[in-house]
Design a protein around this motif. Structure first.
Motif, PDB file in Angstrom:
ATOM      1  N   GLN A  72      41.096  29.727  18.595  1.00  0.00           N
ATOM      2  CA  GLN A  72      41.151  31.188  18.776  1.00  0.00           C
ATOM      3  C   GLN A  72      40.069  31.875  17.938  1.00  0.00           C
ATOM      4  O   GLN A  72      39.680  31.388  16.864  1.00  0.00           O
TER       5      GLN A  72
ATOM      6  N   PRO B  14      41.034  44.118  23.057  1.00  0.00           N
ATOM      7  CA  PRO B  14      42.193  44.104  22.140  1.00  0.00           C
ATOM      8  C   PRO B  14      41.868  44.759  20.793  1.00  0.00           C
ATOM      9  O   PRO B  14      40.713  44.905  20.423  1.00  0.00           O
TER      10      PRO B  14
ATOM     11  N   THR C 284      43.198  40.593  16.437  1.00  0.00           N
ATOM     12  CA  THR C 284      43.942  39.896  17.498  1.00  0.00           C
ATOM     13  C   THR C 284      43.236  38.572  17.828  1.00  0.00           C
ATOM     14  O   THR C 284      42.044  38.579  18.154  1.00  0.00           O
TER      15      THR C 284
ATOM     16  N   VAL D 183      42.042  35.662  20.154  1.00  0.00           N
ATOM     17  CA  VAL D 183      41.801  35.490  21.584  1.00  0.00           C
ATOM     18  C   VAL D 183      40.981  34.219  21.791  1.00  0.00           C
ATOM     19  O   VAL D 183      40.273  33.763  20.888  1.00  0.00           O
TER      20      VAL D 183
ATOM     21  N   SER E 108      36.510  35.625  25.450  1.00  0.00           N
ATOM     22  CA  SER E 108      37.391  36.687  25.971  1.00  0.00           C
ATOM     23  C   SER E 108      36.638  38.042  25.999  1.00  0.00           C
ATOM     24  O   SER E 108      35.716  38.279  25.227  1.00  0.00           O
TER      25      SER E 108
END
Length: 656
Positions: A599, A639, A643, A645, A649
């Motif tokens: 992530q 976002p 956050t 992702v 993204s």
């Protein structure tokens, strides 16, 4: 109709030097040709190894080493080796060409030889083999095919006593033996008709093995046959182990008992009961040959004397001289000369040899000169006896040098300087002494030994180590026998399922096959229980929940471990055992499950110029999507900051 195919090597020039002219013989391991050495203009023998013997890539190195060893072996009764090389991938030897026949050809023509001829040939054979033994070389294949009988210089082909004998193929058997496989049923590297028992049982040869084979050759020369035969070679080989060689006189009448004893001594089944090497056996053969020659000569001489003896009549009175030949009477003297003793006066008529000897003794002792002669004879006899006793008891002996703890080469050099001959007994393993170091000697250091005698050495074989044999696929009984032969202890491990091996055969051993071990080390043996009752399904690529349910439904226990992966989260990326493996109910199946791609945390870009925010997000592997006014300032993002992702993204930027 027979079709003869021409030999493709005839006329070939080998190594730019040896022109092959004809084929002499073809044996089990090589073919022998006559060739002309065009450099030195001489005829030589060219022995080329068969392709089946040279498949081992390491064979050429071993063959070259053996050729160098044989080339250093110089003796009138050894076929000399001049050169070696490789032609068309096949090793070859260039050897002395001997004009004559093999002993096999002679026996095929004559069937058997008389004792004199047999001992004359054997004596030269042993002289050659003895030279090899002194050089640390064992022939391993002594047989009539390897004995060449050259034409006798003093007669025709039938004059074997004066023929020159040469022995061939020293060391070649060992080079070929090192590359032999079990493809031919484990054949022995010596011809079974002449093989020593220890080669059959242990596969090991030493000088006493050559002595045994030479004894069998002597048996065949005397009887015209070998002692054992059979339908299979292995049957003949084991007869050497189980039976004593019969006496030659039991097959051919008239053979002297001393030759029976000579054959029996050389062919004893226990190697320690034979002569220690060819040199020792040669000495015994020479004694027997001399004894037979002396006995024959004495018999002939007695026959000649008996035929030629005549009786000479005894004359009791001297014939009267004629008057003109008589000597004058001696003049009278005041002293009368003592009359010379008349031998006949002492013959008082007693009959027999004892009485005559006693009369002669009294006659001799009655005269001063006779007594002096007897005294002188006694003194001379005493001196001869004393000198002879000293020589036989002490003079012909010396002390043995200290050879223990020396290397083989150093011991041989030391013995040679002292004029001694070296022979070798069977080696012994020793954990503390390196290989080829002398462990013991006979006679011991400082012990009595004949000048120029033989010292028997026992060499260390180094630490006793055995490789764990590969017994996979064998039954437990066969595997146990194989491991016990390697001096290992067997421990039974837990049985295990195996999809490829049937129930009851060995699956594996621990330590693994090929591992070096000491005698008595333990080896664990695992035996197959046959194919397992359950087969592990393939669950790689499935969701972890689906995979878990499938395995539980089969009665298996899933063990789940997450790890990083580019695959989607909760996807099974690996399993152990693999699909298709056989297991029993309740077995554990390990599943590796993906944690999902790594992530990326979205940073805060609110308040930054829109273009600056776009550059920052692109640098982090995200895809910025500016809205409203791309040249303005970011007042919101989606976002939100912090956050996590997936990489790549989209992040929407609201600018004004």
């Amino acid at each position: 109709m027979d079709i003869q195919v021409a030999d493709s090597l005839l006329g070939t020039l080998v190594d730019g030097r040896y022109r092959i002219r004809g084929r002499v013989a073809r044996g089990g391991m090589a073919t022998v040709y006559t060739a002309t050495d065009e450099r030195l203009e001489r005829t030589v023998a060219l022995k080329i190894i068969h392709p089946t013997q040279a498949r081992d890539p390491q064979f050429l190195d071993r063959f070259t080493d053996e050729a160098k060893t044989i080339a250093r072996l110089t003796h009138p009764n050894v076929v000399a080796v001049y050169d070696q090389g490789v032609h068309a991938g096949l090793p070859y030897l260039v050897m002395e060409y001997v004009r004559g026949h093999t002993l096999r050809d002679v026996l095929a023509q004559r069937r058997r030889l008389n004792p004199g001829e047999a001992l004359a040939i054997l004596e030269q054979m042993l002289a050659a083999i003895s030279a090899a033994h002194r050089s640390g070389l064992v022939h391993r294949d002594v047989k009539p095919e390897n004995v060449l009988v050259a034409e006798a210089p003093s007669g025709g082909p039938g004059n074997l006593v004066d023929s020159v004998v040469k022995v061939a193929d020293f060391g070649l058997a060992r080079a070929v033996e090192a590359s032999a496989t079990d493809a031919e049923g484990g054949q022995l590297m010596a011809t079974v008709a002449y093989v020593a028992p220890e080669l059959v049982t242990d596969g090991r040869a030493d000088p006493r093995s050559d002595v045994y084979s030479a004894g069998i050759v002597l048996f065949e020369m005397l009887t015209g046959r070998v002692p054992y035969d059979g339908n299979q070679p292995v049957e003949v080989a084991w007869q050497h182990v189980d039976r004593d060689v019969p006496a030659p006189s039991s097959l051919v009448a008239g053979i002297p008992p001393v030759l029976d004893e000579l054959v029996a001594r050389a062919t004893r089944r226990d190697p320690h009961a034979r002569p220690t090497d060819a040199g020792t056996f040669l000495s015994e053969v020479q004694v027997v040959r001399d004894d037979l020659g002396t006995a024959n000569a004495n018999t002939a001489l007695l026959q000649q004397v008996s035929a030629r003896t005549v009786t000479i009549p005894r004359v009791n009175a001297e014939p009267q001289r004629p008057s003109w030949a008589r000597l004058a009477e001696p003049p009278p003297s005041g002293r009368r000369r003592a009359p010379e003793p008349d031998y006949d006066d002492y013959d008082d008529g007693r009959a027999g040899l004892g009485g005559k000897i006693a009369d002669r003794y009294r006659m001799v002792m009655s005269h001063p000169r006779g007594r002096m002669a007897v005294a002188a004879a006694i003194v001379v006899f005493g001196l001869v006896a004393a000198i002879g006793g000293w020589w036989w008891g002490m003079g012909r002996y010396t002390v043995a040098p200290q050879l223990a703890s020396m290397t083989k080469a150093a011991a041989e050099a030391q013995a040679t300087r002292g004029g001694f001959t070296i022979s070798y007994a069977a080696g012994q393993f020793d954990e503390k002494v390196d290989k080829d170091v002398v462990l013991s000697q006979d006679p011991p250091a400082a012990g009595r030994i004949l000048k120029g005698g033989t010292i028997t050495l026992v060499l260390s074989l180094g630490a006793e180590r055995y490789q764990v044999p590969d017994v996979s696929g064998m039954t437990l009984d066969l595997a146990t026998a194989e491991l016990e032969q390697a001096k290992l202890q067997i421990v039974k491990g837990a049985d295990r399922y195996d999809d490829n091996l049937p129930k009851g055969v060995v699956v594996a051993v621990d330590p693994a096959a090929g591992t070096e071990t000491k005698p008595g080390d333990k080896v664990t043996v695992f035996v197959s229980k046959g194919k397992a009752p359950l087969t592990v399904p393939r669950v790689v690529g499935k969701n972890v929940n689906d995979a878990r349910n499938e395995l539980i439904g089969l009665g298996l226990e899933p063990l789940i471990a997450y790890k990083q992966s580019d695959k989607p989260r909760d996807e099974v990326i690996g399993q152990s055992p693999n699909d298709g493996a056989g297991v029993e109910k309740g077995a554990k199946v390990e599943l590796q499950v993906s944690e999902g791609p790594p992530q990326t945390v979205v940073p805060r870009v609110v308040g930054l110029p829109c273009q600056q925010a776009v550059q920052q997000l692109q640098g982090m592997g995200l895809q910025p999507n500016p809205q409203i006014n791309p040249n303005g300032t970011v007042f919101a993002q989606q976002p939100n900051e912090n956050t996590p992702v997936p990489p790549g993204s989209q992040v929407v930027l609201f600018c004004q």
